[in-house]
Design a protein around this motif. Structure first.
Motif, short mmCIF file in Angstrom:
data_model
loop_
_atom_site.label_atom_id
_atom_site.label_comp_id
_atom_site.label_asym_id
_atom_site.label_seq_id
_atom_site.Cartn_x
_atom_site.Cartn_y
_atom_site.Cartn_z
N ARG A 25 0.81 -1.29 0.14
CA ARG A 25 0.07 -0.09 -0.09
C ARG A 25 0.87 1.36 0.22
NH1 ARG A 25 -4.61 -0.81 4.56
NH2 ARG A 25 -4.57 1.33 4.15
N LEU A 26 2.02 1.40 0.76
CA LEU A 26 2.67 2.47 0.83
C LEU A 26 3.50 2.96 -0.46
CD1 LEU A 26 3.98 4.73 2.89
CD2 LEU A 26 5.80 3.04 3.20
N TYR A 27 4.20 1.80 -0.93
CA TYR A 27 4.89 2.22 -2.20
C TYR A 27 3.83 2.60 -3.47
CZ TYR A 27 9.38 0.48 -0.24
OH TYR A 27 10.40 0.74 0.42
N LYS A 28 2.66 1.94 -3.26
CA LYS A 28 1.69 2.42 -4.18
C LYS A 28 1.50 3.80 -4.22
CE LYS A 28 -2.82 0.37 -6.22
NZ LYS A 28 -3.81 0.92 -5.41
N SER A 29 0.79 4.24 -2.96
CA SER A 29 0.27 5.49 -2.86
C SER A 29 1.44 6.72 -2.94
CB SER A 29 -0.26 5.81 -1.55
OG SER A 29 0.38 5.32 -0.49
N LEU A 30 2.63 6.17 -2.61
CA LEU A 30 3.95 7.29 -2.80
C LEU A 30 4.12 7.54 -4.18
CD1 LEU A 30 5.88 6.52 0.53
CD2 LEU A 30 4.65 8.63 -0.22
N ASP A 31 4.10 6.35 -4.92
CA ASP A 31 4.47 6.23 -6.43
C ASP A 31 3.40 7.16 -7.10
OD1 ASP A 31 6.78 4.83 -6.50
OD2 ASP A 31 5.64 3.18 -6.66
N ALA A 32 1.96 7.03 -6.86
CA ALA A 32 1.24 7.77 -7.05
C ALA A 32 1.03 9.35 -6.97
CB ALA A 32 -0.26 7.25 -6.69
N LEU A 33 1.83 9.88 -6.04
CA LEU A 33 2.11 11.09 -5.66
C LEU A 33 2.55 11.85 -6.82
CD1 LEU A 33 3.13 11.33 -1.88
CD2 LEU A 33 0.94 12.05 -2.88
N GLY A 34 3.31 11.27 -7.38
CA GLY A 34 4.30 12.26 -8.65
C GLY A 34 5.29 12.83 -7.84
N GLN A 35 5.60 12.68 -6.87
CA GLN A 35 6.74 13.52 -6.04
C GLN A 35 8.00 12.66 -5.91
OE1 GLN A 35 5.84 16.89 -5.12
NE2 GLN A 35 3.98 16.83 -4.04
N THR A 36 9.15 13.29 -5.71
CA THR A 36 10.33 12.66 -5.27
C THR A 36 10.19 12.11 -3.64
OG1 THR A 36 11.36 14.43 -4.85
CG2 THR A 36 11.99 13.30 -6.87
N TYR A 37 10.39 10.89 -3.56
CA TYR A 37 10.25 10.57 -2.18
C TYR A 37 11.44 9.51 -1.70
CZ TYR A 37 8.36 6.16 -3.57
OH TYR A 37 8.07 4.77 -4.15
N GLU A 38 11.68 9.31 -0.36
CA GLU A 38 12.50 8.29 -0.05
C GLU A 38 11.87 7.56 1.42
OE1 GLU A 38 16.00 9.76 1.71
OE2 GLU A 38 15.13 10.71 3.29
N ILE A 39 11.80 6.23 1.64
CA ILE A 39 11.47 5.65 2.75
C ILE A 39 12.36 5.12 3.58
CG2 ILE A 39 9.59 3.96 3.68
CD1 ILE A 39 8.42 3.92 0.90
N GLN A 100 -2.17 0.94 11.00
CA GLN A 100 -3.55 1.55 11.79
C GLN A 100 -3.85 2.78 11.15
OE1 GLN A 100 -1.97 0.66 15.86
NE2 GLN A 100 -4.09 0.29 16.42
N ASN A 101 -3.13 3.26 10.63
CA ASN A 101 -3.26 4.53 9.75
C ASN A 101 -2.75 4.44 8.29
OD1 ASN A 101 -1.44 5.99 12.37
ND2 ASN A 101 -3.35 6.14 12.28
N PRO A 102 -3.91 4.80 7.50
CA PRO A 102 -3.86 4.34 6.25
C PRO A 102 -2.68 5.17 5.30
CG PRO A 102 -5.76 5.45 6.30
CD PRO A 102 -5.31 5.38 7.71
N PRO A 103 -1.62 4.60 4.56
CA PRO A 103 -0.68 5.47 3.78
C PRO A 103 -1.27 6.01 2.82
CG PRO A 103 -0.16 2.98 3.88
CD PRO A 103 -1.54 2.97 4.69
N GLU A 104 -2.36 5.84 2.39
CA GLU A 104 -3.06 6.76 1.46
C GLU A 104 -3.47 8.21 1.87
OE1 GLU A 104 -4.32 3.40 2.34
OE2 GLU A 104 -3.46 2.44 0.73
N ASP A 105 -3.50 8.17 3.48
CA ASP A 105 -3.87 9.59 3.58
C ASP A 105 -2.68 10.30 3.89
OD1 ASP A 105 -6.42 8.83 4.00
OD2 ASP A 105 -6.75 8.62 5.95
#
Ligand code: UDP
Ligand code: MG
Length: 315
Positions: A25-39, A100-105
């Protein structure tokens, strides 16, 4: 990768059952952001297969994944602090590994940061905690807010966003035991809160017992305020004034009425009451002395055994 827009910091302690679902869920929602990110995952000395799962995930997505491996269990907050020390993003979001907190948020938090807020707290939409946690946390919240002036509608939720300036300030603090949202709040100029989703723990069980919740609240109050000490000296002053009056009254009776007997139990009651207050005061002093003790020892807050990350390109 040098300055991504966003860093997500995730402490992990014995979460082998949830990690795969979290990654999906996390990688999917971060990829969808279209921003550069790191985890940044921090393995807080897990005794299960978490470290191996994290390292496998690092090899899958090395360009956006970094893993810090602690060589012991140092607790959630120190794990997050290690993540902060290594974070490169302009904005940092902390998230629990248990879903417990959705990464989508994450988008909700980012939207507030983009509006210019430097601290974005979170409020769980629907609390799925047991009823005693509900009652206890409401009571503690009220008390904490009055004592520390830190406004946090929901202190139990770690999914929050911090601006680079706040992260830099936190990185300058050397406190051994702290509560990161409260620390960050005290540095924020323009804090806000958003409502985010809340689900049952995906799998595994909570690492916090009632005892550690009580500890957390003591840490919050003694770590961010000396009001308990000051209240105590006020109380001590009132009690000694009261007992001074009592002594004067008994003295007057002795002089006017002559020697009397009786009233022993009243005196006992008063003595025990004072004794109780004195013990409580010693306890509060102990809380502060314990904190001072931890600070003056100045031991490292955590020990890192390895960091998995892609080597930075030479500029
Ligand atoms: N955690 C940690 N070290 C610990 C305890 C917990 O890194 O000693 C992590 C845990 O893996 C999770 C987060 O901190 O990602 C919150 O823990 P948990 O969900 O057990 O707390 P709760 O949601 O019950 O407050
Ligand atoms: Mg949790």
């Amino acid at each position: 990768m040098s300055t991504p827009k966003l860093t997500v910091v995730i402490p992990v302690y014995n979460e082998e059952a949830t990690l795969e679902a979290l990654f999906a869920r996390l990688y999917k929602s971060l990829d969808a952001l279209g921003q550069t990110y790191e985890i940044i995952f921090i393995n807080d000395g897990s005794r299960d297969k978490s470290a191996a799962i994290l390292s496998a995930q690092y090899h899958l997505r090395p360009e956006v994944t970094r893993v810090i491996l602690f060589n012991g269990n140092f607790g959630q907050h120190r794990a997050i602090l290690a993540g902060f020390a290594h974070a490169r993003g302009e904005c940092v979001i902390t998230l629990d590994a248990d879903l417990q907190n959705p990464p989508e948020d994450i988008t909700l938090l980012l939207a507030e940061i983009d509006k210019g807020h430097d601290y974005v707290g979170s409020i769980r939409r629907k609390r799925n905690d047991s009823w005693w946690r509900h009652v206890a946390s409401r009571a503690m919240n009220g008390l904490r807010e009055r004592i520390t002036h830190i406004h946090m509608t929901d202190q139990g939720c770690m999914m929050r966003a911090y601006s680079r300036r706040i992260i830099d300030t936190i990185n300058q603090c050397n406190e051994m035991n702290t509560f990161i949202p409260a620390l960050a709040y005290s540095f924020a100029q323009n804090p806000t809160e958003v409502v985010i989703g809340h689900e049952e723990r995906f799998a595994g069980e909570s690492k916090y017992s009632l005892y550690s919740l009580i500890r957390l609240n003591f840490d919050l109050m003694t770590g961010f305020s000396i009001v308990p000490l000051q209240l105590f000296s006020m109380l001590g002053m009132l009690v000694s004034m009261g007992s001074g009056l009592l002594v004067a009254y008994l003295m007057a009776r002795r002089l006017i009425l002559g020697p009397e007997e009786g009233g022993v139990f009243t005196l006992f009651a008063i003595a025990f009451f004072l004794l109780g207050i004195a013990l409580f005061g010693i306890g509060i002093l102990g809380e502060y002395i314990g904190r001072i003790y931890h600070e003056v020892r100045d031991r490292p807050r955590y020990l890192i055994s390895a960091i998995l990350q892609k080597e930075e390109e030479q500029a």
